[in-house]
Design a protein around this motif. Structure first.
Motif, PDB file in Angstrom:
ATOM      1  N   THR A   1      53.353  15.433 -25.479  1.00  0.00           N
ATOM      2  CA  THR A   1      54.556  16.238 -25.554  1.00  0.00           C
ATOM      3  C   THR A   1      54.399  17.205 -26.712  1.00  0.00           C
ATOM      4  O   THR A   1      53.672  16.913 -27.671  1.00  0.00           O
ATOM      5  CB  THR A   1      55.832  15.379 -25.710  1.00  0.00           C
ATOM      6  OG1 THR A   1      56.981  16.213 -25.603  1.00  0.00           O
ATOM      7  CG2 THR A   1      55.871  14.650 -27.039  1.00  0.00           C
TER       8      THR A   1
ATOM      9  N   LYS B   1      56.675  19.647 -29.365  1.00  0.00           N
ATOM     10  CA  LYS B   1      57.978  20.009 -29.930  1.00  0.00           C
ATOM     11  C   LYS B   1      57.795  21.210 -30.840  1.00  0.00           C
ATOM     12  O   LYS B   1      56.754  21.372 -31.473  1.00  0.00           O
ATOM     13  CB  LYS B   1      58.573  18.848 -30.745  1.00  0.00           C
ATOM     14  CG  LYS B   1      58.773  17.573 -29.959  1.00  0.00           C
ATOM     15  CD  LYS B   1      59.836  17.764 -28.915  1.00  0.00           C
ATOM     16  CE  LYS B   1      60.055  16.482 -28.128  1.00  0.00           C
ATOM     17  NZ  LYS B   1      60.902  16.671 -26.990  1.00  0.00           N
TER      18      LYS B   1
ATOM     19  N   ASP C   1      53.766  24.356 -33.384  1.00  0.00           N
ATOM     20  CA  ASP C   1      53.891  23.365 -32.324  1.00  0.00           C
ATOM     21  C   ASP C   1      53.476  22.019 -32.904  1.00  0.00           C
ATOM     22  O   ASP C   1      52.409  21.910 -33.514  1.00  0.00           O
ATOM     23  CB  ASP C   1      52.970  23.693 -31.146  1.00  0.00           C
ATOM     24  CG  ASP C   1      53.398  24.934 -30.390  1.00  0.00           C
ATOM     25  OD1 ASP C   1      54.605  25.228 -30.356  1.00  0.00           O
ATOM     26  OD2 ASP C   1      52.517  25.614 -29.826  1.00  0.00           O
TER      27      ASP C   1
ATOM     28  N   VAL D   1      61.106  19.349 -37.346  1.00  0.00           N
ATOM     29  CA  VAL D   1      60.789  19.210 -35.921  1.00  0.00           C
ATOM     30  C   VAL D   1      62.072  19.304 -35.104  1.00  0.00           C
ATOM     31  O   VAL D   1      62.969  18.465 -35.244  1.00  0.00           O
ATOM     32  CB  VAL D   1      60.071  17.870 -35.640  1.00  0.00           C
ATOM     33  CG1 VAL D   1      59.721  17.747 -34.166  1.00  0.00           C
ATOM     34  CG2 VAL D   1      58.831  17.727 -36.506  1.00  0.00           C
ATOM     35  N   GLU D   2      62.173  20.336 -34.258  1.00  0.00           N
ATOM     36  CA  GLU D   2      63.348  20.525 -33.422  1.00  0.00           C
ATOM     37  C   GLU D   2      63.443  19.423 -32.376  1.00  0.00           C
ATOM     38  O   GLU D   2      62.442  19.039 -31.786  1.00  0.00           O
ATOM     39  CB  GLU D   2      63.296  21.885 -32.728  1.00  0.00           C
ATOM     40  CG  GLU D   2      63.413  23.049 -33.686  1.00  0.00           C
ATOM     41  CD  GLU D   2      63.328  24.390 -32.991  1.00  0.00           C
ATOM     42  OE1 GLU D   2      63.620  24.478 -31.781  1.00  0.00           O
ATOM     43  OE2 GLU D   2      62.965  25.357 -33.677  1.00  0.00           O
ATOM     44  N   GLY D   3      64.652  18.912 -32.169  1.00  0.00           N
ATOM     45  CA  GLY D   3      64.865  17.885 -31.160  1.00  0.00           C
ATOM     46  C   GLY D   3      64.676  16.470 -31.664  1.00  0.00           C
ATOM     47  O   GLY D   3      64.933  15.519 -30.938  1.00  0.00           O
TER      48      GLY D   3
END
Length: 79
Positions: free
Chosen positions: A7, A9, A65, A32-34
Motif C-alpha cells: 500500500t 500513503k 510516498d 503520513v496522511e490517513g
C-alpha cells in the motif's frame, strides 16, 4: 518472482531534525496522511539515493510516498 502485497500513503516532510552529535544522522519527520492521529508521524534517516546512486536528502515540505510492502507469507486474506 511473486509480487509483494503493498500500500502507498501520501506524506509530507514536516521538519528536518538536525543531529546533536556528529556521528548521528539527520532525521526527516514525515506526516503520513490517513494514519491514526497519534501515529501520523514517522522519523527516518534523511538519506536517500537518486537514480544515479548519489546520496540526496529530503527538504522540509516535500511531498513523499510512504510504501508498506510485505512478503506474501506475512499476510492473510481480508474478509
Amino acid at each position: 518472482m511473486t509480487k509483494k502485497p503493498r500500500t502507498t500513503k501520501l506524506g509530507t516532510v514536516q521538519k528536518i531534525i538536525k543531529s546533536l552529535h556528529p556521528n548521528d544522522p539527520e532525521k526527516a519527520e514525515i506526516d503520513v496522511e490517513g494514519a491514526d492521529h497519534l501515529y501520523r508521524e514517522i522519523r527516518i534517516e534523511n538519506t536517500l539515493e537518486d537514480d544515479q546512486g548519489k546520496e540526496v536528502k529530503l527538504k522540509e515540505g516535500a511531498k513523499v510516498d510512504v510504501v508498506v510492502e510485505a512478503d506474501p507469507k506475512a499476510t492473510t486474506p481480508k474478509r
